[in-house]
Design an enzyme around this catalytic site. Structure first.
Site, PDB file in Angstrom:
ATOM      1  N   ARG A   1      -6.786 151.499 -79.962  1.00 38.84           N
ATOM      2  CA  ARG A   1      -6.486 150.412 -79.016  1.00 38.84           C
ATOM      3  C   ARG A   1      -5.190 150.762 -78.277  1.00 38.84           C
ATOM      4  O   ARG A   1      -4.097 150.457 -78.754  1.00 38.84           O
ATOM      5  CB  ARG A   1      -6.337 149.082 -79.758  1.00 38.84           C
ATOM      6  CG  ARG A   1      -7.596 148.688 -80.500  1.00 38.84           C
ATOM      7  CD  ARG A   1      -7.484 147.370 -81.238  1.00 38.84           C
ATOM      8  NE  ARG A   1      -8.560 147.296 -82.223  1.00 38.84           N
ATOM      9  CZ  ARG A   1      -9.818 146.994 -81.953  1.00 38.84           C
ATOM     10  NH1 ARG A   1     -10.173 146.667 -80.731  1.00 38.84           N
ATOM     11  NH2 ARG A   1     -10.732 146.984 -82.908  1.00 38.84           N
TER      12      ARG A   1
ATOM     13  N   CYS B   1     -13.047 143.992 -81.082  1.00 38.44           N
ATOM     14  CA  CYS B   1     -13.104 144.255 -79.636  1.00 38.44           C
ATOM     15  C   CYS B   1     -13.652 143.052 -78.875  1.00 38.44           C
ATOM     16  O   CYS B   1     -13.191 142.718 -77.788  1.00 38.44           O
ATOM     17  CB  CYS B   1     -13.972 145.478 -79.346  1.00 38.44           C
ATOM     18  SG  CYS B   1     -13.372 146.965 -80.159  1.00 38.44           S
TER      19      CYS B   1
HETATM   20  C1  BEZ Z   1     -13.844 146.137 -84.203  1.00 39.50           C
HETATM   21  O1  BEZ Z   1     -14.152 145.189 -84.914  1.00 39.50           O
HETATM   22  O2  BEZ Z   1     -13.631 146.002 -83.007  1.00 39.50           O
HETATM   23  C2  BEZ Z   1     -13.709 147.476 -84.816  1.00 39.50           C
HETATM   24  C3  BEZ Z   1     -13.188 147.571 -86.088  1.00 39.50           C
HETATM   25  C4  BEZ Z   1     -13.089 148.826 -86.671  1.00 39.50           C
HETATM   26  C5  BEZ Z   1     -13.478 149.948 -85.979  1.00 39.50           C
HETATM   27  C6  BEZ Z   1     -13.961 149.831 -84.685  1.00 39.50           C
HETATM   28  C7  BEZ Z   1     -14.066 148.595 -84.093  1.00 39.50           C
END
Ligand code: BEZ
Length: 239
Positions: free
Chosen positions: A138, A55
């Site tokens: 997402r 993110c």
């Molecule tokens: C992230 O790195 O943004 C992420 C990865 C897995 C689950 C939630 C967020």
């Protein structure tokens, strides 16, 4: 239809629907969506959680492209099911501490919605229990200046989005609207466009009467030139 954990069934918005309305608190103050955005395109997108690596890479990329989207009459609105103070702390950390792929001191100026009740995320089908009950996937909703959903893309938690593709899709839809054409696979400004849009009424008649120079691969597949300059002059505020 998406079934969520408490068995409540929610209809997910679809392409061509009016974007479901909501009021929300954001890092830039309260918003009423999509009403506050009438007249401009909007990309409403969700991310799973603040203070997570994928993110963070996405927010830095999107924020770095904010002016580019703005020049294409498109505003960005983010959302996660975190609270406002988490959002503020995360965005401050990004600005003050994170240097990533040449991006640093990145200020996220677009609003980030707090959605701790998951009301908005559920309305937009962003909670997909097979992937996570507690985090939004997402999701990317392209909403046009009249508040109509024009494209939807969903990615799983582990997969960072391609922001060049989001920009390409935006310009392609604006081009389709402005020139009454369709855009072929991997189209970019300057590439040939498809005329008239596949399946439209009177397509064959229009084609026969048209004086435009076209290249027909077969009776159902004709293209014409549309210069990059013509496209960008039409869709960008400054070019
Ligand atoms: C992230 O790195 O943004 C992420 C990865 C897995 C689950 C939630 C967020």
């Amino acid at each position: 239809m998406e079934s969520i954990s408490n068995q409540e069934v929610i209809a997910m918005p679809r392409i061509g629907d009016l974007a479901p309305s909501f009021n929300a608190v954001t890092t830039q103050g309260p918003i009423s969506f999509p009403e506050d955005y009438t007249g401009s395109w909007t990309i409403l997108f969700s991310h799973p959680a603040d203070f997570t690596p994928v993110c963070t890479s996405e927010f830095m990329t999107f924020a770095s492209m904010d002016e580019q989207f703005s020049n294409a009459n498109c505003k960005l609105v983010g959302l996660s099911v975190d609270g406002l103070y988490s959002h503020i702390a995360w965005l401050r950390t990004i600005k003050e501490k994170i240097e990533y792929r040449g991006m640093k001191n990145v200020e996220v100026k677009f609003p980030l919605i707090e959605d701790i009740t998951m009301e908005v995320a559920r309305k937009y089908g962003m909670i997909q229990p097979g992937e996570s009950n507690t985090k939004a996937v997402r999701a990317v909703f392209f909403v046009d200046p009249k508040g109509v959903i024009r494209a939807i893309i969903y990615y799983p938690l582990s997969l960072g989005r391609n922001f060049d593709e989001l920009y390409r899709a935006l310009i392609a839809m604006q081009t389709a609207d402005a020139f009454s054409v369709a855009t072929p696979a991997d189209w970019r400004p300057g590439d040939e466009v498809i005329v008239p849009p596949a399946g439209s009424c009177g397509a064959a008649k229009e084609r026969m009467e048209s004086k435009e120079e076209m290249h027909c691969y077969d009776w159902f597949f004709c293209t014409k030139k549309l210069s990059k300059e013509e496209v960008l002059k039409k869709v960008l505020k400054s070019f």
